[in-house]
Each structure stands twice: as C-alpha cells, then as structure tokens.
Design an enzyme around this catalytic site. Structure first.
Site, PDB file in Angstrom:
ATOM      1  N   THR A   1       0.811  -1.215   0.000  1.00  0.00           N
ATOM      2  CA  THR A   1       0.000   0.000   0.000  1.00  0.00           C
ATOM      3  C   THR A   1       0.842   1.263   0.000  1.00  0.00           C
ATOM      4  OG1 THR A   1      -1.729  -1.174   1.215  1.00  0.00           O
ATOM      5  CG2 THR A   1      -1.853   1.224   1.226  1.00  0.00           C
TER       6      THR A   1
ATOM      7  N   GLU B   1       7.583  -2.246  -3.485  1.00  0.00           N
ATOM      8  CA  GLU B   1       6.882  -3.111  -4.431  1.00  0.00           C
ATOM      9  C   GLU B   1       6.322  -2.282  -5.595  1.00  0.00           C
ATOM     10  OE1 GLU B   1       4.081  -5.699  -2.403  1.00  0.00           O
ATOM     11  OE2 GLU B   1       5.375  -5.816  -0.646  1.00  0.00           O
TER      12      GLU B   1
END
Length: 613
Positions: free
Chosen positions: A347, A387
């Site tokens: 996130t 990520e």
C-alpha cells in the site's frame, strides 16, 4: 498429525532436599524450636515430561525427607495466560484463572519419611509453572521463620555475551527486611547454581538451542522468596541450520480486528523459535520515512493483562507505550530476537520514487526516525519493502534499474555496520520480469539479506482461474506462468550474483482461494474469490486447517477443495520440505508473512524452526 500423549505410567524420582520435622507441630512448638529458623519443609518438583506439539504432559513429584509423616499435601502454582491443565491423574486438580491447585487423593495423601508421590496432567500451551507452594510454603523446602518475611522476587533475568555454548545472566536484586544471602539460578526446573551476586555465567550449552532461566532469592535466615520472571534465550550457531534466519512480520494493524499482540508471540511459544521480527509498516511520504500508525506503534496503553511482562503501560510524560514498548519488553525476555522496522509494503510503496530522487536525504530521514531516542533500543535496523522498483505494483515506477541500488547504498552508509539493512524483494523470475528490471545484484553488497517474497504467484486476482498454488516451490506441468515459482526466483537471483546466504525463502501463513470450482486438481476454472474472514480470496492457515483441510500437494505446496471453494496454502509438512530446500541451497534462512495467520500454539513457526535446526 497429532500423536497420542505418552503413557502415564512413567514415574520420576527426585532427590529430597530438606526434612519435614517442625512443619506439623503447633505454632508454639515451632517458635520454641526456632534456632533461629525452622526446619525446611517437604519439596515439590515439576517436570515437563513430553510435548507433542498441540499439548504436553506435566508431572509433579512431592517428596518427604523429614522424620515425621505427612498426612496430606496441596500443591499450588501459576501458569502464564495461554497455558492450562486439560486433564489430570493421581490428584484432584482445579483451576481459577491462571492459578492451579492439586490436592492429594484419599489413597496417596500420607507420606512416610523418605517417601515420594507423583501426579500428572495433560495441558496446552508453552508456559512453565511459577510461584509454586506446597502446603502453603515454598515448594523447594526452604525454612519458614515466624515474623520474618521471605524475600521478594528478583527482576526477570536478561542475557548478554551469548555464544554457541555460553551466556551471562544478569538480574536486579530482590529485597528483604533482614537482607539477601544469595540467589538460586534455575535452568528450566533444575537448579544449576547458587551465587551471592546478581549475575551468573552459564556454560557447556548446546549451539542453536533455547534455554529458559529463572532466579529465586534466599534471605539471611535461608527463606526462599518468589520466583523471578522467566527468560528464554537461544544460543547461537547450531549444526545444519541452527544459525539460519527465522524471521516473521508483525503488523501494526493486526492489533485491531485481528486482536493479535506482541504478547501472543510469548503465549504461542513462537518467540523462542524465531531470530528476527520485521515490524510492518512505516510509511514513505514526501521523500521521508514516517510513522505508519502512531496509535498502534507507540501511543496505545496496554493493560497489565495484555502486556508481555504483566506490567501496565503508564501515561507518565515521556513513557513509551504501544507495540514499540511491547517489543522492548519482548526483547528483554528474549534477547536473541532482533527487530527491524519495515517501511513501504504493497500500500505504501508509492512514496519510494520521490524518496530515491535524493537517496541520501531519504536515508537520513529513516535513520532519524528509527533511531529516535524514544525507541532507539527497540530496533536493530531497517527493512525496505518497495513493491516494485522500476516496475509496477499498486502503482508503477520508472526510476531506472540503478535506483534501488542507490537507495540501499545510502542506507548502509547512514546506518553503518552495526545495524541491519535488509529488503523484501520480488520473486518474479519470468523472462523480462521484475527481477530483471532492477539491479538486485549490485545492491546486494550493501544489504544483510533479501526476503524473497516467494508467495502470491497465483490467486483470485485472476477471478476465472486457473486454480494454482500461490507459493509453489518448483514448477510443474500445467503451471499458468513460467518463472512464478520459488526455485526459479532463487536460481535467477543467484545467477545474477546475489550470494545464496543473503537470500531468505518466503512462506505465507495464509492461503489464496477461488470459488465456483468443480475440479479438485489444480488447473480448474473459477468464478471469483472464495470468501475470507478479512478479504475475499485470502484466509489464515489457522482457519483453513480445519475449515478446508489439505487434500493434496502440488509443487511442494498443499491444496484443498471444499464444496466449490479451492485453496492453496502451506502446512507444517510442506514447510518441512521447503526448509530442506533452504538448507540444500545454502540460503540464509526463511521468513514468513505474518504471525497472526498461525495457530495459537505456533504450528507453522515451529515447523520453520524445527526444519532449520
């Protein structure tokens, strides 16, 4: 598979340490005989005779070494929260909260001088008994002096100088109205030394092994006080894998709906079986490392019952609270554990592109936050979970293949050699995939290890299927995407020049599943994600092990079909196979996402620990 508990017929003998003489006399006679202390009482000793993973057998032995018969006996003790008696024999055992009482049967209450009697029980949980009393006095047979209070409990021991075979214990002094004479040091239930100071150097230990210590004080009348808190600590090294990394992620949001707290690491027995914790997550905002959740991280006040050490948080000015304080307390009890603060994640990875535009400033901000004086002692380094660099996750990055290396170089320069610097990285080994997009080999010189996220290869994010194991170890005929296996990821990273010892294999403590599936074997079509407790298509192992037990394995990972739902997940058995792979490949160790998916007795963490011994 759970094995049956062992036979209850085994009996153990314990050496008597003191006589009974004055215990049964009236008080007036006791006072008259005191010179200056009364004779020692009978003893009760405890042994955890066996452990079969989901339970254990405990045994108490009561010994009368005096010259007068004992007509009855009552043994009392406390277990930590999460440990309990489930059945017993040769005594009437009752419990009230965490306090347990065992009274003799009608036929075994009388003990002639020199006689012993044993009783046993089955239980659950990892804890050991504390505060033992036999007929109202200390179980170790210490004398009782009317009008003279026994010592207080010493402070919970801490350990330093930990090597493969030795360590040094330290504890804060007990108090007593007449003065402290010495301290008895216990390893498990065995007294290993009596010392006059507040430290003890233990040696002759086994590498890669967990030991539990406690301390009792004796006053000048030789009365024995209450037992200190217990410390479990692991020696370093160990053949074949005892020195491997065994790391778990602890999430700050897991303390809310999941009701999973740092104390659960103790009650589950997991804390003694891991080496590192990644605390997830800190945020990356405006080019800086920032707090992820201030309430959970350092502000929430834990009650005594919720706290690792049974002491409530305070609202005193400057007092640390929340998960950070609980982690501090955990490290005091388990000093072998190192804690890293992990930043980013799925996130919050969107902040990395701005941050790496000035890697030095970014590293400085992270260092200042991790080493904030309020919690600097809690953390042993930093973990970066981007990520994904120069590729796409929740958002896409175009910083270039060198950006990640530059970031890690700046982190090492700022954090120095005495802090851990690590990263969680992709396991996409497909041709031209995420591993190829970034210079992970160039960055490897600056890091202690990579946590290779060898899970989430397949899942109901592809709603129609085909069904496939989300954490396949090896490839297999019909796999939906080549390069989406653990072995292919490890092989590619090593081929690019990343040392095997800097690679940790990832294990998911959860499953991924589809619904609308008619085919039991992998490769079936689906209509969408299977229902999950917190998120569609995802479920914890602790739920799946009973709601949808494994029906087969593929590529080193379990799968199961229950009704129209199809799940893949790791079990203790498949983890054992993966840990063999870790050792055969010479990898640094294993890590897992995340603690709260495991059972209350830590089945999966145990499988990792056992597999890496």
């Amino acid at each position: 598979m759970t094995t049956a508990p062992p036979s209850r017929s085994t009996r153990f003998r314990r050496r008597a340490t003191a006589g009974l003489a004055a215990l049964l006399l009236p008080l007036a006679a006791l006072v008259g005989l005191a010179t200056p202390a009364e004779a020692a009482g009978p003893t009760a000793t405890y042994t955890r005779t066996s452990d079969w993973g989901t339970g254990f057998e405990g045994r108490w032995t009561v010994t009368n070494a005096g010259t007068t018969s004992v007509s009855s006996w009552t043994v009392e003790w406390d277990f930590p929260s999460g440990t309990a008696v489930t059945s017993g024999w040769d005594a009437d055992i009752t419990g009230s909260g965490t306090h347990w009482t065992a009274k003799n049967k009608s036929w075994n209450g009388t003990l002639a001088p020199g006689a012993s009697v044993s009783f046993g029980f089955n239980g659950t949980g990892p804890g050991a008994p504390t505060g033992c009393k036999l007929n109202g006095v200390s179980c170790d047979g210490g004398p009782v002096v009317p009008g003279d209070n026994p010592p207080s409990a010493p402070g919970t021991p801490t350990a330093n100088g930990i090597t493969n075979t030795a360590l040094t214990l330290n504890w804060t002094a007990a108090t007593d109205d007449k003065g402290i004479k010495n301290y008895d040091v216990f390893r498990g239930s065995t007294k290993i030394a009596t010392v006059t100071g507040t430290s003890y150097a233990d040696s002759g230990l086994t590498a890669g092994t967990a030991y539990t210590y406690s301390v009792k004080a004796r006053d000048t009348a030789d009365q024995v006080g209450a037992t200190s808190g217990s410390l479990t600590v692991s020696t370093t090294g160990g053949g074949g894998g005892g020195n491997k990394v065994k790391l778990g992620y602890f999430t700050n949001w897991g303390t809310y709906d999941r009701n999973y707290h740092v104390k659960n690491l103790v009650t589950s027995g997991t804390a003694a079986k891991i080496t590192h914790i990644n605390y997830a997550f800190g945020n990356v905002q405006n080019g800086q490392c920032t707090i992820g959740d201030a309430e959970a991280d350092h502000n929430r006040a834990y009650t005594a019952a919720q706290s690792v050490d049974g002491v409530a948080d305070t609202w005193d000015a400057g007092a640390l609270r929340g998960n950070f304080n609980q982690l501090r307390k955990l490290k005091q009890q388990f000093p072998h554990i190192k804690v890293l603060w992990s930043f980013g994640g799925w996130t919050w990875s969107g902040g990395f592109p701005q941050a790496v535009a000035n890697p030095t400033a970014f590293a400085n901000s992270c260092y200042n936050l991790v080493e904030d004086p309020r919690w600097a002692d809690v953390f042993d380094g930093i973990d970066l979970d981007w990520e994904y660099p120069n590729s796409c996750g929740l958002s896409c990055d175009t910083s270039g293949p060198a950006a990640f290396k530059n970031m890690m170089q700046a982190m090492r320069a700022k954090f120095g050699a005495n802090n851990l610097v690590t990263a969680a990285i992709t396991a996409d080994a497909s041709s031209g995939g995420k591993i190829d997009a970034t210079d992970y080999a160039g960055a490897a010189q600056y890091i202690d290890w990579y946590n290779v996220m060898t899970y989430d290869f397949f899942g109901a994010f592809n709603a129609d299927g085909p069904t496939a194991p989300h954490s396949a170890l090896t490839t297999y005929s019909g796999i939906p995407q080549q390069g989406f296996t653990s072995d292919e990821a490890i092989t590619k990273l090593k081929s690019k020049g990343v040392p095997a010892t800097k690679l940790n294999l990832g294990i998911g403590f959860y499953g991924r599943g589809w619904t609308g599936v008619t085919q039991a074997a992998p490769g079936g079509s689906a209509t969408g994600p299977a229902p999950g407790t917190y998120e569609p298509g995802i479920e914890d192992y602790k739920v799946l092990k009973t709601s949808c037990p494994s029906t087969g394995t593929i590529a080193g990972t379990a799968y199961a079909k229950c009704g129209s739902n199809w799940w893949s997940y790791d079990t203790p058995s498949t983890i054992a196979g993966k840990m063999t792979y870790v050792k055969n490949q010479g990898l640094g160790g294993a890590f897992f996402w995340e603690f709260s998916g495991d059972t209350t007795n830590g089945e999966l963490a145990t499988a990792i620990s056992t597999g890496l011994q």
